[in-house]
Write an enzyme that holds these catalytic residues in place. Structure first.
Site, PDB file in Angstrom:
ATOM      1  N   TYR A 144      -0.104  13.641   7.936  1.00 30.03           N
ATOM      2  CA  TYR A 144      -0.296  12.724   9.057  1.00 30.03           C
ATOM      3  C   TYR A 144       0.906  11.789   9.121  1.00 30.03           C
ATOM      4  O   TYR A 144       1.218  11.094   8.150  1.00 30.03           O
ATOM      5  CB  TYR A 144      -1.579  11.907   8.917  1.00 30.03           C
ATOM      6  CG  TYR A 144      -1.779  11.006  10.131  1.00 30.03           C
ATOM      7  CD1 TYR A 144      -2.238  11.549  11.325  1.00 30.03           C
ATOM      8  CD2 TYR A 144      -1.457   9.656  10.093  1.00 30.03           C
ATOM      9  CE1 TYR A 144      -2.393  10.758  12.456  1.00 30.03           C
ATOM     10  CE2 TYR A 144      -1.605   8.853  11.218  1.00 30.03           C
ATOM     11  CZ  TYR A 144      -2.066   9.411  12.397  1.00 30.03           C
ATOM     12  OH  TYR A 144      -2.201   8.641  13.515  1.00 30.03           O
ATOM     13  N   ASN A 183      -3.003   3.367   9.962  1.00 30.44           N
ATOM     14  CA  ASN A 183      -3.635   2.063  10.064  1.00 30.44           C
ATOM     15  C   ASN A 183      -4.981   2.069   9.342  1.00 30.44           C
ATOM     16  O   ASN A 183      -5.354   3.046   8.688  1.00 30.44           O
ATOM     17  CB  ASN A 183      -3.794   1.660  11.544  1.00 30.44           C
ATOM     18  CG  ASN A 183      -4.655   2.640  12.324  1.00 30.44           C
ATOM     19  OD1 ASN A 183      -5.467   3.378  11.761  1.00 30.44           O
ATOM     20  ND2 ASN A 183      -4.486   2.664  13.637  1.00 30.44           N
ATOM     21  N   GLN A 190       9.945  -5.520   4.650  1.00 29.62           N
ATOM     22  CA  GLN A 190       8.563  -5.080   4.476  1.00 29.62           C
ATOM     23  C   GLN A 190       7.645  -5.741   5.492  1.00 29.62           C
ATOM     24  O   GLN A 190       6.727  -5.111   6.027  1.00 29.62           O
ATOM     25  CB  GLN A 190       8.084  -5.389   3.062  1.00 29.62           C
ATOM     26  CG  GLN A 190       6.905  -4.573   2.618  1.00 29.62           C
ATOM     27  CD  GLN A 190       7.213  -3.084   2.602  1.00 29.62           C
ATOM     28  OE1 GLN A 190       6.368  -2.287   2.977  1.00 29.62           O
ATOM     29  NE2 GLN A 190       8.406  -2.687   2.207  1.00 29.62           N
ATOM     30  N   HIS A 249       6.893  -4.137   8.939  1.00 31.45           N
ATOM     31  CA  HIS A 249       6.052  -2.948   9.077  1.00 31.45           C
ATOM     32  C   HIS A 249       4.844  -3.226   9.966  1.00 31.45           C
ATOM     33  O   HIS A 249       4.433  -2.377  10.760  1.00 31.45           O
ATOM     34  CB  HIS A 249       5.567  -2.472   7.704  1.00 31.45           C
ATOM     35  CG  HIS A 249       6.446  -1.430   7.088  1.00 31.45           C
ATOM     36  ND1 HIS A 249       6.599  -0.182   7.612  1.00 31.45           N
ATOM     37  CD2 HIS A 249       7.217  -1.461   5.976  1.00 31.45           C
ATOM     38  CE1 HIS A 249       7.427   0.527   6.852  1.00 31.45           C
ATOM     39  NE2 HIS A 249       7.819  -0.234   5.861  1.00 31.45           N
ATOM     40  N   GLU A 288       3.158  -2.108  -4.401  1.00 30.68           N
ATOM     41  CA  GLU A 288       3.667  -0.817  -3.937  1.00 30.68           C
ATOM     42  C   GLU A 288       5.161  -0.699  -4.246  1.00 30.68           C
ATOM     43  O   GLU A 288       5.619   0.286  -4.830  1.00 30.68           O
ATOM     44  CB  GLU A 288       3.436  -0.683  -2.431  1.00 30.68           C
ATOM     45  CG  GLU A 288       3.978   0.605  -1.835  1.00 30.68           C
ATOM     46  CD  GLU A 288       3.907   0.615  -0.317  1.00 30.68           C
ATOM     47  OE1 GLU A 288       4.067   1.708   0.263  1.00 30.68           O
ATOM     48  OE2 GLU A 288       3.719  -0.449   0.295  1.00 30.68           O
ATOM     49  N   HIS A 289       5.932  -1.708  -3.842  1.00 35.73           N
ATOM     50  CA  HIS A 289       7.363  -1.771  -4.137  1.00 35.73           C
ATOM     51  C   HIS A 289       7.634  -3.024  -4.957  1.00 35.73           C
ATOM     52  O   HIS A 289       7.119  -4.098  -4.627  1.00 35.73           O
ATOM     53  CB  HIS A 289       8.200  -1.866  -2.859  1.00 35.73           C
ATOM     54  CG  HIS A 289       7.914  -0.795  -1.851  1.00 35.73           C
ATOM     55  ND1 HIS A 289       7.052  -0.993  -0.788  1.00 35.73           N
ATOM     56  CD2 HIS A 289       8.386   0.474  -1.738  1.00 35.73           C
ATOM     57  CE1 HIS A 289       6.999   0.118  -0.059  1.00 35.73           C
ATOM     58  NE2 HIS A 289       7.796   1.022  -0.613  1.00 35.73           N
ATOM     59  N   ASP A 293      12.896   3.837   0.865  1.00 37.54           N
ATOM     60  CA  ASP A 293      12.134   4.201   2.060  1.00 37.54           C
ATOM     61  C   ASP A 293      12.760   5.383   2.793  1.00 37.54           C
ATOM     62  O   ASP A 293      12.062   6.119   3.490  1.00 37.54           O
ATOM     63  CB  ASP A 293      12.055   3.008   3.017  1.00 37.54           C
ATOM     64  CG  ASP A 293      10.759   2.228   2.856  1.00 37.54           C
ATOM     65  OD1 ASP A 293       9.939   2.603   1.997  1.00 37.54           O
ATOM     66  OD2 ASP A 293      10.570   1.237   3.584  1.00 37.54           O
ATOM     67  N   HIS A 315     -23.034  30.465 -25.713  1.00 39.93           N
ATOM     68  CA  HIS A 315     -21.597  30.339 -25.939  1.00 39.93           C
ATOM     69  C   HIS A 315     -21.220  30.977 -27.279  1.00 39.93           C
ATOM     70  O   HIS A 315     -20.219  31.705 -27.380  1.00 39.93           O
ATOM     71  CB  HIS A 315     -21.184  28.855 -25.960  1.00 39.93           C
ATOM     72  CG  HIS A 315     -21.087  28.228 -24.603  1.00 39.93           C
ATOM     73  ND1 HIS A 315     -22.164  28.076 -23.778  1.00 39.93           N
ATOM     74  CD2 HIS A 315     -20.015  27.714 -23.941  1.00 39.93           C
ATOM     75  CE1 HIS A 315     -21.780  27.484 -22.650  1.00 39.93           C
ATOM     76  NE2 HIS A 315     -20.477  27.260 -22.720  1.00 39.93           N
TER      77      HIS A 315
END
Length: 429
Positions: free
Chosen positions: A124, A209, A255, A258, A322-323, A356, A415
């Site tokens: 996506y 989103n 950032q 975004h 995240e970063h 990125d 077994h």
């Protein structure tokens, strides 16, 4: 931005909180779309594309002619940049392929593990406020390297019913040819359940989103794998007195632009840097095309002053960004203290932007604190690792007593019998 000076540890949980979405009402809305697509297939996709994207489509599938035509619609500079980024990303990810290594755990007992590409995967790619063709490189390249036999791409159409030409050109560079003009929850539903036009996939990748994120998490409950839980994009920057305030401000804004829900977290051991960074932010923000979006994100962001680098790293590891950018002296050594982060950028000349786009690492990373336990996307994300074992007659006899004893102790005599019968046949010989 909220500013904290040497906050006590008791205050850390509060200042590290991310905004919480109203998951109950959100999931209800998303579930309605998922159920409708599962029930009505293409008819539901046409309905929701008209409702949410404002466009009437005759066909969801992108033709080979559209893909070929996209190349002439973008500049030679952008085409070269995409190819260079693809080369770097490919170089980094190809080294992640691991061939099977056979381990003889005891004489006659051989075990190994083999990576096998997931047959059908869905990508996506958002196309709303920004057409993220870079994300297509980040997902399509490792999928191709992993050997996925079917790669399905969905991205929302514009008001003219087209996809951004850079997305189509990136798809041609990567080798993805099954492309559909579908966005939002309906795209996730189409790939999860399959329709007359869109094939069902086994795992879904890609950002989006809050509705797309909720959709991915809900279809996961129905047995469709996803890359990871994800929320708004985020960056944390640590800086000491050696940092350039202009660099720091630029990283924070990169950032913040975004989206309005992006997270920006700044930590420093130099309180004199705070006003310099704030001033640089104000000045740089004026020249940013997406300044309103970035300004809204900054309003909800945080600056923290700590007394030592060790305290700063403890705080940042608790945040699990995240970063994470380390703009400081001894950045390489400090990076060794990072235990929770999606991707780390070391030193004054390693902006998050390079990761990125083109350094080679993957930019599809865990957000919202999930870096505490999740990794970013890699070739491993697109493969299953299947274990194998092969025993000789001698190997089975050597391991038999161990297996039989353990199986009987657990009360699983069937077994034990599977081993005993074979050993009995071997003794006859």
């Amino acid at each position: 931005m909220k500013i904290y000076i040497d906050p006590p540890r008791s205050q850390w949980p509060e200042l590290l909180k991310r905004p919480v979405m109203d998951a109950v009402s959100l999931e209800g809305t998303v579930m309605q779309v998922l159920n409708r697509v599962e029930k009505d297939g293409d008819a539901a996709l046409y309905h929701f594309t008209s409702q949410f994207d404002g466009v009437e489509l005759e066909n969801f599938a992108v033709s080979t002619e559209e893909i070929a035509a996209a190349e002439s619609m973008i500049s030679s500079e952008l085409k070269q940049a995409i190819r260079q980024a693809a080369d770097n990303i490919g170089s980094f990810h190809k080294r992640q392929l691991m061939g099977p290594e056979i381990i003889e755990t005891m004489p006659g007992v051989r075990c190994w593990r083999k990576s096998v590409g997931i047959e059908k995967v869905g990508l996506y790619i958002p196309g709303g406020t920004a057409p993220l063709f870079s994300t297509l490189l980040m997902l399509g390249i490792p999928a191709t390297i992993a050997g996925c036999s079917e790669i399905v791409l969905c991205s929302p159409p514009d008001k003219n019913g087209n996809l951004h030409p850079a997305i189509l050109f990136a798809a041609s560079v990567v080798g993805v040819t099954r492309i559909f003009k579908l966005g939002g929850v309906q795209a996730i539903a189409a790939m999860a359940f399959g329709t007359e036009s869109v094939p069902r996939v086994y795992k879904i990748f890609g950002p989006g989103n809050q509705y797309v994120t909720a959709a991915k998490q809900l279809v996961q409950q129905r047995g469709i794998a996803i890359d990871m839980p994800a929320g708004p994009s985020e960056v944390a920057v640590f800086a000491d007195a050696s940092a350039n305030a202009e660099f720091v401000a630029a990283d924070l804004l990169s950032q913040a632009e975004h989206g309005v829900d992006s997270q920006v977290f700044f930590v420093t051991t130099d309180k004199d840097l705070i006003p310099l960074v704030k001033e640089a932010l104000t000045r740089q923000l004026e020249n940013l095309p997406r300044r309103q979006m970035a300004a809204t994100a900054l309003e909800k962001s945080t600056m923290v002053v700590t007394d030592t680098k060790n305290a700063a790293m403890e705080l940042l590891n608790a945040y699990a960004p995240e970063h994470l950018i380390l703009c400081c002296e001894g950045a390489a050594e400090l990076a060794e203290k990072v235990i929770n982060a999606g991707s780390v950028f070391i030193g004054h000349y390693s902006p998050e932007s390079v990761g990125d786009y083109a350094s080679g690492t993957n930019h599809t990373l865990p957000t919202n604190g999930y870096a505490l336990a999740y990794s970013g996307v890699s070739v491993d994300s697109f493969v299953k690792k299947i274990t194998f074992q092969q025993l000789t007659e001698d190997g089975l006899q050597r391991i038999a007593d161990t297996v039989i004893t353990m199986a009987r102790a657990e009360g699983l005599h069937g077994h034990a019998r599977a081993v005993e019968l074979r050993c009995g046949e071997l003794l006859k010989d």
